[in-house]
Write a protein that holds these residues in place. Structure first.
Motif, PDB file in Angstrom:
ATOM      1  N   ALA A 153       0.827  -1.216   0.000  1.00 50.98           N
ATOM      2  CA  ALA A 153       0.000   0.000   0.000  1.00 50.98           C
ATOM      3  C   ALA A 153       0.859   1.263   0.000  1.00 50.98           C
ATOM      4  O   ALA A 153       0.556   2.236  -0.699  1.00 50.98           O
ATOM      5  CB  ALA A 153      -0.940  -0.011   1.205  1.00 50.98           C
ATOM      6  N   ASP A 154       1.930   1.261   0.769  1.00 49.76           N
ATOM      7  CA  ASP A 154       2.826   2.417   0.781  1.00 49.76           C
ATOM      8  C   ASP A 154       3.543   2.565  -0.555  1.00 49.76           C
ATOM      9  O   ASP A 154       3.710   3.678  -1.070  1.00 49.76           O
ATOM     10  CB  ASP A 154       3.869   2.275   1.894  1.00 49.76           C
ATOM     11  N   ALA A 155       3.973   1.452  -1.112  1.00 52.24           N
ATOM     12  CA  ALA A 155       4.695   1.492  -2.381  1.00 52.24           C
ATOM     13  C   ALA A 155       3.814   2.040  -3.500  1.00 52.24           C
ATOM     14  O   ALA A 155       4.277   2.816  -4.340  1.00 52.24           O
ATOM     15  CB  ALA A 155       5.189   0.093  -2.746  1.00 52.24           C
ATOM     16  N   ILE A 156       2.548   1.651  -3.518  1.00 51.36           N
ATOM     17  CA  ILE A 156       1.632   2.142  -4.559  1.00 51.36           C
ATOM     18  C   ILE A 156       1.581   3.668  -4.539  1.00 51.36           C
ATOM     19  O   ILE A 156       1.697   4.324  -5.578  1.00 51.36           O
ATOM     20  CB  ILE A 156       0.218   1.540  -4.373  1.00 51.36           C
ATOM     21  N   ILE A 157       1.417   4.242  -3.366  1.00 51.18           N
ATOM     22  CA  ILE A 157       1.322   5.698  -3.269  1.00 51.18           C
ATOM     23  C   ILE A 157       2.660   6.361  -3.581  1.00 51.18           C
ATOM     24  O   ILE A 157       2.739   7.292  -4.388  1.00 51.18           O
ATOM     25  CB  ILE A 157       0.815   6.110  -1.875  1.00 51.18           C
TER      26      ILE A 157
ATOM     27  N   THR B 260      -7.130   1.887   1.443  1.00 55.56           N
ATOM     28  CA  THR B 260      -8.113   0.810   1.263  1.00 55.56           C
ATOM     29  C   THR B 260      -7.985   0.269  -0.156  1.00 55.56           C
ATOM     30  O   THR B 260      -7.558   0.983  -1.071  1.00 55.56           O
ATOM     31  CB  THR B 260      -9.543   1.322   1.483  1.00 55.56           C
ATOM     32  N   GLN B 261      -8.380  -0.959  -0.340  1.00 55.41           N
ATOM     33  CA  GLN B 261      -8.284  -1.567  -1.669  1.00 55.41           C
ATOM     34  C   GLN B 261      -9.095  -0.803  -2.712  1.00 55.41           C
ATOM     35  O   GLN B 261      -8.577  -0.533  -3.810  1.00 55.41           O
ATOM     36  CB  GLN B 261      -8.712  -3.041  -1.601  1.00 55.41           C
ATOM     37  N   PRO B 262     -10.340  -0.392  -2.423  1.00 55.80           N
ATOM     38  CA  PRO B 262     -11.099   0.355  -3.448  1.00 55.80           C
ATOM     39  C   PRO B 262     -10.446   1.686  -3.834  1.00 55.80           C
ATOM     40  O   PRO B 262     -10.399   2.030  -5.018  1.00 55.80           O
ATOM     41  CB  PRO B 262     -12.460   0.574  -2.775  1.00 55.80           C
ATOM     42  N   LEU B 263      -9.945   2.429  -2.844  1.00 56.50           N
ATOM     43  CA  LEU B 263      -9.331   3.730  -3.159  1.00 56.50           C
ATOM     44  C   LEU B 263      -8.023   3.554  -3.936  1.00 56.50           C
ATOM     45  O   LEU B 263      -7.768   4.272  -4.898  1.00 56.50           O
ATOM     46  CB  LEU B 263      -9.053   4.511  -1.866  1.00 56.50           C
ATOM     47  N   LEU B 264      -7.210   2.578  -3.537  1.00 52.54           N
ATOM     48  CA  LEU B 264      -5.941   2.359  -4.239  1.00 52.54           C
ATOM     49  C   LEU B 264      -6.177   1.851  -5.652  1.00 52.54           C
ATOM     50  O   LEU B 264      -5.468   2.219  -6.590  1.00 52.54           O
ATOM     51  CB  LEU B 264      -5.068   1.369  -3.456  1.00 52.54           C
ATOM     52  N   SER B 265      -7.198   1.018  -5.827  1.00 49.06           N
ATOM     53  CA  SER B 265      -7.515   0.490  -7.156  1.00 49.06           C
ATOM     54  C   SER B 265      -7.986   1.602  -8.091  1.00 49.06           C
ATOM     55  O   SER B 265      -7.558   1.688  -9.247  1.00 49.06           O
ATOM     56  CB  SER B 265      -8.581  -0.594  -7.052  1.00 49.06           C
ATOM     57  N   GLN B 266      -8.845   2.499  -7.577  1.00 49.24           N
ATOM     58  CA  GLN B 266      -9.317   3.633  -8.376  1.00 49.24           C
ATOM     59  C   GLN B 266      -8.157   4.569  -8.710  1.00 49.24           C
ATOM     60  O   GLN B 266      -8.053   5.085  -9.827  1.00 49.24           O
ATOM     61  CB  GLN B 266     -10.411   4.392  -7.613  1.00 49.24           C
ATOM     62  N   PHE B 267      -7.279   4.768  -7.749  1.00 42.54           N
ATOM     63  CA  PHE B 267      -6.076   5.583  -7.914  1.00 42.54           C
ATOM     64  C   PHE B 267      -5.240   5.064  -9.078  1.00 42.54           C
ATOM     65  O   PHE B 267      -4.832   5.823  -9.967  1.00 42.54           O
ATOM     66  CB  PHE B 267      -5.310   5.524  -6.589  1.00 42.54           C
ATOM     67  N   LEU B 268      -5.009   3.771  -9.107  1.00 39.74           N
ATOM     68  CA  LEU B 268      -4.212   3.166 -10.174  1.00 39.74           C
ATOM     69  C   LEU B 268      -4.930   3.250 -11.516  1.00 39.74           C
ATOM     70  O   LEU B 268      -4.307   3.547 -12.541  1.00 39.74           O
ATOM     71  CB  LEU B 268      -3.902   1.703  -9.838  1.00 39.74           C
ATOM     72  N   ASP B 269      -6.235   2.989 -11.511  1.00 39.34           N
ATOM     73  CA  ASP B 269      -7.002   3.026 -12.761  1.00 39.34           C
ATOM     74  C   ASP B 269      -6.968   4.424 -13.387  1.00 39.34           C
ATOM     75  O   ASP B 269      -6.774   4.573 -14.605  1.00 39.34           O
ATOM     76  CB  ASP B 269      -8.465   2.622 -12.507  1.00 39.34           C
ATOM     77  N   GLN B 270      -7.158   5.438 -12.566  1.00 40.98           N
ATOM     78  CA  GLN B 270      -7.182   6.813 -13.062  1.00 40.98           C
ATOM     79  C   GLN B 270      -5.822   7.209 -13.624  1.00 40.98           C
ATOM     80  O   GLN B 270      -5.726   7.809 -14.697  1.00 40.98           O
ATOM     81  CB  GLN B 270      -7.590   7.761 -11.938  1.00 40.98           C
ATOM     82  N   ASN B 271      -4.777   6.853 -12.902  1.00 43.78           N
ATOM     83  CA  ASN B 271      -3.433   7.197 -13.360  1.00 43.78           C
ATOM     84  C   ASN B 271      -3.075   6.452 -14.641  1.00 43.78           C
ATOM     85  O   ASN B 271      -2.429   7.017 -15.528  1.00 43.78           O
ATOM     86  CB  ASN B 271      -2.399   6.894 -12.269  1.00 43.78           C
ATOM     87  N   ARG B 272      -3.501   5.192 -14.740  1.00 47.28           N
ATOM     88  CA  ARG B 272      -3.178   4.395 -15.924  1.00 47.28           C
ATOM     89  C   ARG B 272      -3.718   5.059 -17.193  1.00 47.28           C
ATOM     90  O   ARG B 272      -3.029   5.116 -18.223  1.00 47.28           O
ATOM     91  CB  ARG B 272      -3.735   2.981 -15.819  1.00 47.28           C
TER      92      ARG B 272
ATOM     93  N   PHE C  96       1.311  -3.335  -9.833  1.00 46.28           N
ATOM     94  CA  PHE C  96       0.638  -3.016  -8.578  1.00 46.28           C
ATOM     95  C   PHE C  96      -0.808  -3.510  -8.595  1.00 46.28           C
ATOM     96  O   PHE C  96      -1.302  -4.064  -7.606  1.00 46.28           O
ATOM     97  CB  PHE C  96       0.649  -1.506  -8.331  1.00 46.28           C
ATOM     98  N   GLU C  97      -1.491  -3.297  -9.712  1.00 45.84           N
ATOM     99  CA  GLU C  97      -2.887  -3.736  -9.825  1.00 45.84           C
ATOM    100  C   GLU C  97      -2.987  -5.248  -9.666  1.00 45.84           C
ATOM    101  O   GLU C  97      -3.883  -5.764  -8.983  1.00 45.84           O
ATOM    102  CB  GLU C  97      -3.465  -3.303 -11.168  1.00 45.84           C
ATOM    103  N   ASN C  98      -2.068  -5.976 -10.281  1.00 41.40           N
ATOM    104  CA  ASN C  98      -2.061  -7.437 -10.163  1.00 41.40           C
ATOM    105  C   ASN C  98      -1.811  -7.880  -8.730  1.00 41.40           C
ATOM    106  O   ASN C  98      -2.423  -8.835  -8.242  1.00 41.40           O
ATOM    107  CB  ASN C  98      -1.008  -8.043 -11.093  1.00 41.40           C
ATOM    108  N   CYS C  99      -0.902  -7.185  -8.034  1.00 41.61           N
ATOM    109  CA  CYS C  99      -0.642  -7.503  -6.628  1.00 41.61           C
ATOM    110  C   CYS C  99      -1.859  -7.183  -5.765  1.00 41.61           C
ATOM    111  O   CYS C  99      -2.238  -7.954  -4.869  1.00 41.61           O
ATOM    112  CB  CYS C  99       0.568  -6.724  -6.118  1.00 41.61           C
TER     113      CYS C  99
ATOM    114  N   ALA D  67       1.299 -12.974  -6.499  1.00 38.91           N
ATOM    115  CA  ALA D  67       1.578 -13.121  -5.074  1.00 38.91           C
ATOM    116  C   ALA D  67       2.358 -11.919  -4.584  1.00 38.91           C
ATOM    117  O   ALA D  67       3.308 -11.466  -5.216  1.00 38.91           O
ATOM    118  CB  ALA D  67       2.364 -14.399  -4.817  1.00 38.91           C
ATOM    119  N   ALA D  68       1.961 -11.378  -3.472  1.00 40.64           N
ATOM    120  CA  ALA D  68       2.664 -10.241  -2.870  1.00 40.64           C
ATOM    121  C   ALA D  68       2.646 -10.383  -1.366  1.00 40.64           C
ATOM    122  O   ALA D  68       1.688 -10.885  -0.798  1.00 40.64           O
ATOM    123  CB  ALA D  68       1.992  -8.930  -3.279  1.00 40.64           C
ATOM    124  N   ASN D  69       3.704  -9.964  -0.705  1.00 43.34           N
ATOM    125  CA  ASN D  69       3.701  -9.946   0.759  1.00 43.34           C
ATOM    126  C   ASN D  69       4.237  -8.596   1.229  1.00 43.34           C
ATOM    127  O   ASN D  69       4.556  -7.731   0.430  1.00 43.34           O
ATOM    128  CB  ASN D  69       4.541 -11.103   1.332  1.00 43.34           C
TER     129      ASN D  69
END
Length: 271
Positions: free
Chosen positions: A133-137, A195-207, A255-258, A264-266
């Motif tokens: 989550a930190d890495a995504i941002i 949160t997963q929904p906010l991070l997912s929307q964040f990635l989608d918009q940027n993509r 990131f989206e796949n993770c 797989a991501a940890n």
């Protein structure tokens, strides 16, 4: 396949080429009398050309200990070019290179990339990659700023008579400034914003925006290479910024796949 080895080699192969090209671009912007700076830039070009070649001599089967030592060697080179870039920036901002053609923002930009590169090598060697989550941002904040800068550079290096392309570059600059501010807002809201929904929307918009900018860069690169557009953009610079947009898109997809569990991501190895 050893993930540490594969990831290290991927980072070094991509960023050593970028550092090599930065050396060329800086040299082209120096004045003819800046012989010491030109010599230093040429030295860094040769250094990173050697590092790039050495990275391709290794494979995913190379012993991790050997790659760890290589990472230390490359980290040192990245640190040295970072110091060089910051020194050049200081000379420009204190008006000691009048008439040179390197924008201060461009020199700051390339120094940020050198710092990113050396930090990544340290993280890999120390086994301390950020949680997902930190890495995504953080990765998006970094790359959105890079993309916003690219749009500004393109707009300033195109001939002013290329009004349509200049306007498009300015629109991309505005778009990525907005995305960067949104990313910084999401960052300041941590950890509640992760949160997963906010991070997912964040990635989608940027993509969506990065893909559009990537396509614009590809068009500009092709026009420049074919001598169909008026500019002072070096053809290699046009390809350089295109490759960085491609890199950002690949990171967003990873990131989206993770995030969705496709990969797989940890907590310690998000990529």
């Amino acid at each position: 396949m050893n993930a540490f080895v594969a990831r290290s080699l991927d980072e070094i192969r991509f960023w050593s080429r970028i550092m090599k090209e930065h050396s060329l671009f800086l040299r082209l912007g120096f004045r003819s009398e800046d012989t010491q700076l030109i010599q230093e830039a040429n030295g860094f070009y040769s250094l990173f050309e050697q590092i790039e070649a050495k990275s391709h001599a290794f494979s995913a089967a190379t012993a991790p200990e050997q790659i760890r030592a290589f990472n230390v060697e490359v980290h040192q080179a990245a640190s040295h070019i970072w110091v060089f870039k910051r020194t050049v920036l200081g000379l420009i901002l204190t008006c000691k290179l009048p008439g040179a053609n390197n924008f201060p923002l461009l020199v700051d930009h390339v120094s940020r990339e050198a710092n990113y590169f050396r930090n990544r090598l340290s993280e890999l060697n120390n086994g301390q990659l950020e949680p997902l989550a930190d890495a995504i941002i953080d990765e998006n904040v970094f790359f959105l700023k890079i993309m916003a800068d690219h749009a500004k550079f393109i707009g300033h290096l195109l001939d002013p008579s290329e009004r349509k392309l200049v306007d498009q570059a300015r629109e991309f600059s505005h778009d990525f400034d907005q995305l960067l501010w949104q990313a910084q807002d999401l960052s300041s809201m941590r950890p509640q914003s992760q949160t997963q929904p906010l991070l997912s929307q964040f990635l989608d918009q940027n993509r969506v925006s990065v893909a559009s900018l990537r396509d614009f860069k590809k068009t500009a690169r092709d026009l420049i290479e074919a001598c169909r557009v008026k500019s002072i953009i070096h053809p290699l610079l046009a390809d350089h910024v295109y490759r960085e947009a491609e890199r950002f898109l690949a990171i967003i997809d990873m990131f989206e796949n993770c995030l969705t569990g496709k990969t797989a991501a940890n907590q310690n190895a998000w990529h």
